[in-house]
Scaffold this motif. Structure first.
Motif, PDB file in Angstrom:
ATOM      1  N   GLU A 123      77.201  74.971   6.738  1.00  0.00           N
ATOM      2  CA  GLU A 123      76.415  74.846   7.960  1.00  0.00           C
ATOM      3  C   GLU A 123      76.371  73.386   8.416  1.00  0.00           C
ATOM      4  O   GLU A 123      76.577  72.471   7.608  1.00  0.00           O
ATOM      5  CB  GLU A 123      74.983  75.363   7.733  1.00  0.00           C
ATOM      6  N   PRO A 124      76.155  73.164   9.722  1.00  0.00           N
ATOM      7  CA  PRO A 124      76.052  71.790  10.219  1.00  0.00           C
ATOM      8  C   PRO A 124      74.970  71.020   9.453  1.00  0.00           C
ATOM      9  O   PRO A 124      73.978  71.589   8.989  1.00  0.00           O
ATOM     10  CB  PRO A 124      75.671  71.975  11.687  1.00  0.00           C
ATOM     11  N   ARG A 125      75.154  69.720   9.339  1.00  0.00           N
ATOM     12  CA  ARG A 125      74.242  68.896   8.560  1.00  0.00           C
ATOM     13  C   ARG A 125      72.808  69.010   9.056  1.00  0.00           C
ATOM     14  O   ARG A 125      71.862  69.053   8.262  1.00  0.00           O
ATOM     15  CB  ARG A 125      74.691  67.432   8.599  1.00  0.00           C
ATOM     16  N   ILE A 126      72.634  69.067  10.379  1.00  0.00           N
ATOM     17  CA  ILE A 126      71.270  69.141  10.914  1.00  0.00           C
ATOM     18  C   ILE A 126      70.581  70.428  10.461  1.00  0.00           C
ATOM     19  O   ILE A 126      69.371  70.453  10.210  1.00  0.00           O
ATOM     20  CB  ILE A 126      71.288  69.026  12.462  1.00  0.00           C
ATOM     21  N   VAL A 127      71.368  71.514  10.336  1.00  0.00           N
ATOM     22  CA  VAL A 127      70.802  72.789   9.868  1.00  0.00           C
ATOM     23  C   VAL A 127      70.424  72.671   8.391  1.00  0.00           C
ATOM     24  O   VAL A 127      69.337  73.099   7.978  1.00  0.00           O
ATOM     25  CB  VAL A 127      71.807  73.934  10.081  1.00  0.00           C
ATOM     26  N   ALA A 128      71.316  72.083   7.576  1.00  0.00           N
ATOM     27  CA  ALA A 128      71.026  71.918   6.153  1.00  0.00           C
ATOM     28  C   ALA A 128      69.780  71.068   5.946  1.00  0.00           C
ATOM     29  O   ALA A 128      68.937  71.374   5.099  1.00  0.00           O
ATOM     30  CB  ALA A 128      72.229  71.287   5.452  1.00  0.00           C
ATOM     31  N   GLU A 129      69.638  69.993   6.707  1.00  0.00           N
ATOM     32  CA  GLU A 129      68.468  69.121   6.564  1.00  0.00           C
ATOM     33  C   GLU A 129      67.198  69.837   6.995  1.00  0.00           C
ATOM     34  O   GLU A 129      66.137  69.651   6.380  1.00  0.00           O
ATOM     35  CB  GLU A 129      68.675  67.844   7.376  1.00  0.00           C
ATOM     36  N   ALA A 130      67.300  70.656   8.047  1.00  0.00           N
ATOM     37  CA  ALA A 130      66.125  71.406   8.495  1.00  0.00           C
ATOM     38  C   ALA A 130      65.683  72.415   7.432  1.00  0.00           C
ATOM     39  O   ALA A 130      64.487  72.561   7.144  1.00  0.00           O
ATOM     40  CB  ALA A 130      66.428  72.120   9.809  1.00  0.00           C
ATOM     41  N   ILE A 131      66.665  73.106   6.830  1.00  0.00           N
ATOM     42  CA  ILE A 131      66.342  74.079   5.780  1.00  0.00           C
ATOM     43  C   ILE A 131      65.699  73.382   4.594  1.00  0.00           C
ATOM     44  O   ILE A 131      64.718  73.870   4.016  1.00  0.00           O
ATOM     45  CB  ILE A 131      67.613  74.839   5.350  1.00  0.00           C
ATOM     46  N   HIS A 132      66.238  72.219   4.199  1.00  0.00           N
ATOM     47  CA  HIS A 132      65.671  71.500   3.058  1.00  0.00           C
ATOM     48  C   HIS A 132      64.256  71.021   3.354  1.00  0.00           C
ATOM     49  O   HIS A 132      63.396  71.030   2.470  1.00  0.00           O
ATOM     50  CB  HIS A 132      66.556  70.309   2.682  1.00  0.00           C
ATOM     51  N   GLN A 133      64.009  70.624   4.610  1.00  0.00           N
ATOM     52  CA  GLN A 133      62.659  70.204   4.968  1.00  0.00           C
ATOM     53  C   GLN A 133      61.679  71.369   4.871  1.00  0.00           C
ATOM     54  O   GLN A 133      60.541  71.209   4.412  1.00  0.00           O
ATOM     55  CB  GLN A 133      62.643  69.623   6.393  1.00  0.00           C
ATOM     56  N   VAL A 134      62.136  72.544   5.296  1.00  0.00           N
ATOM     57  CA  VAL A 134      61.297  73.741   5.165  1.00  0.00           C
ATOM     58  C   VAL A 134      60.982  74.000   3.695  1.00  0.00           C
ATOM     59  O   VAL A 134      59.846  74.313   3.319  1.00  0.00           O
ATOM     60  CB  VAL A 134      61.996  74.957   5.794  1.00  0.00           C
ATOM     61  N   PHE A 135      62.000  73.860   2.828  1.00  0.00           N
ATOM     62  CA  PHE A 135      61.821  74.046   1.384  1.00  0.00           C
ATOM     63  C   PHE A 135      60.798  73.060   0.833  1.00  0.00           C
ATOM     64  O   PHE A 135      59.863  73.450   0.122  1.00  0.00           O
ATOM     65  CB  PHE A 135      63.175  73.875   0.698  1.00  0.00           C
ATOM     66  N   GLU A 136      60.929  71.775   1.157  1.00  0.00           N
ATOM     67  CA  GLU A 136      59.998  70.774   0.659  1.00  0.00           C
ATOM     68  C   GLU A 136      58.575  71.059   1.121  1.00  0.00           C
ATOM     69  O   GLU A 136      57.618  70.975   0.331  1.00  0.00           O
ATOM     70  CB  GLU A 136      60.427  69.384   1.125  1.00  0.00           C
TER      71      GLU A 136
END
Length: 355
Positions: free
Chosen positions: A40-53
């Motif tokens: 997935e695009p980096r912005i999507v991966a970072e958004a998902i990780h932020q949701v996880f945190e």
């Protein structure tokens, strides 16, 4: 109907139609690429990780619930469970993940990366809940207390646990016995607190307990994994071998032993005295057959383990055989001080007194 309302309804209908077409395309036409080769695009991966945190930090237990992670034996117990259950994906200090693991999407982070930046309470939440849409499973038990040894180990990794220390913590004892004997002896060789001395328990009780851990009737995330890691047909031979190991040495006097002795002998109208079922002396702990599957002798048992189990019975999370409700009733009204006193009393008795 006004023109404005017609426009609103038409717009909503169009959007609903577009959504339906999109859903059909995604679900039935294979439009969305589920391949692990697609990133997935980096912005999507970072958004998902932020949701996880954010999710972890919102749901982590308060710091006041974090026990003393420096208790003797806690890091080793956690290290041994991690080695058996988690090492395959996250590796350990001084070891690299395999190419296959690194090819997972998302790839499980190396353990030294995975623990960075988290508090003990947050690590507890991650181990307890797992991570959705990844390969990280939830803790395989309804009981959460067994997670703290793992957190103690992960905290030690945060603090720079060396590969040499790692190897010492997880070395498998060389013993003569049936399949799985060395694996069991790693924790149950009498050294570690919070781990029961199995040699004082009847063979029938051990065989029943191993089966209960395996099928989920008795709760423990560590033991659920351990009992499922050994072939089911090997469990009876393991129970026999474990029951025949040398009994531990008496632990000596404890501060609250006298108070615990009085509590152990005091039954109520609802439940019998502890000594009526668990000894010492003439007790169900010395019985054979079906009774031995339900009433373990407690004299000489590890103090920290006794406390852990009584707390679990009080909170209703332990589970076990057909008589588990009796123990839940017996422990329901115990205070923390009562539990400490009972643990002191039984841990200070010679194991032979319960046989």
């Amino acid at each position: 109907m006004s023109q404005r309302l017609r426009t609103v309804l038409a717009t909503l209908g169009t959007l609903a139609g577009i959504g339906l077409v999109a859903a059909v395309a995604v679900i039935f036409l294979g439009v969305f690429n589920t391949s692990a080769r697609w990133t997935e695009p980096r912005i999507v991966a970072e958004a998902i990780h932020q949701v996880f945190e954010s999710s972890v930090r919102r749901r982590a237990p308060p710091p006041s619930e974090v026990p003393d992670l420096d208790q003797p034996g806690l890091v080793e117990l956690g290290a041994r469970h991690f080695d058996a259950a988690c090492r395959g994906c996250h590796a350990v200090p001084g070891e690299e993940r395999t190419a296959t693991i690194r090819a997972m999407e998302p790839p499980p982070p190396h353990i030294t990366e995975a623990v960075a930046g988290w508090t003990p309470a947050e690590l507890h939440q991650i181990v307890w809940a797992g991570v959705h849409f990844s390969g990280m499973p939830a803790w395989p038990s309804a009981r959460e207390d067994g997670i703290w040894p793992v957190v103690a180990y992960l905290s030690a990794v945060q603090q720079g646990l060396t590969p040499e220390t790692q190897a010492g913590l997880t070395a498998t004892p060389q013993v003569e016995g049936p399949e799985g004997a060395g694996y069991c002896a790693g924790c149950h060789d009498g050294r570690l607190p919070h781990v029961p001395h199995l040699s004082i328990l009847p063979e029938a009780y051990l065989a029943s307990a191993l089966q209960q851990y395996r099928d989920g009737r008795r709760q423990s995330g560590i033991m659920a994994h351990a009992a499922s890691a050994v072939p089911e047909d090997a469990l009876p031979a393991l129970a026999t071998w474990l029951a025949r190991q040398p009994a531990p040495q008496p632990a000596g006097d404890f501060a609250l032993a006298q108070e615990g002795a009085a509590l152990a002998r005091a039954g109520t109208g609802d439940v019998p005295a502890c000594t009526a079922c668990h000894g010492p002396g003439t007790s169900a702990g010395a019985r054979e057959g079906e009774d031995a599957e339900e009433f373990p002798p407690l004299a000489g048992q590890d103090r920290a383990y006794l406390q852990d189990q009584l707390l679990a019975w009080r909170e209703g999370g332990r589970g076990g055989g057909a008589l588990a409700p009796l123990m839940q009733a017996a422990a329901r009204d115990l205070t923390d001080a009562d539990i400490a006193a009972l643990a002191d009393y039984y841990a200070g008795l010679a194991p032979e007194a319960a046989r």
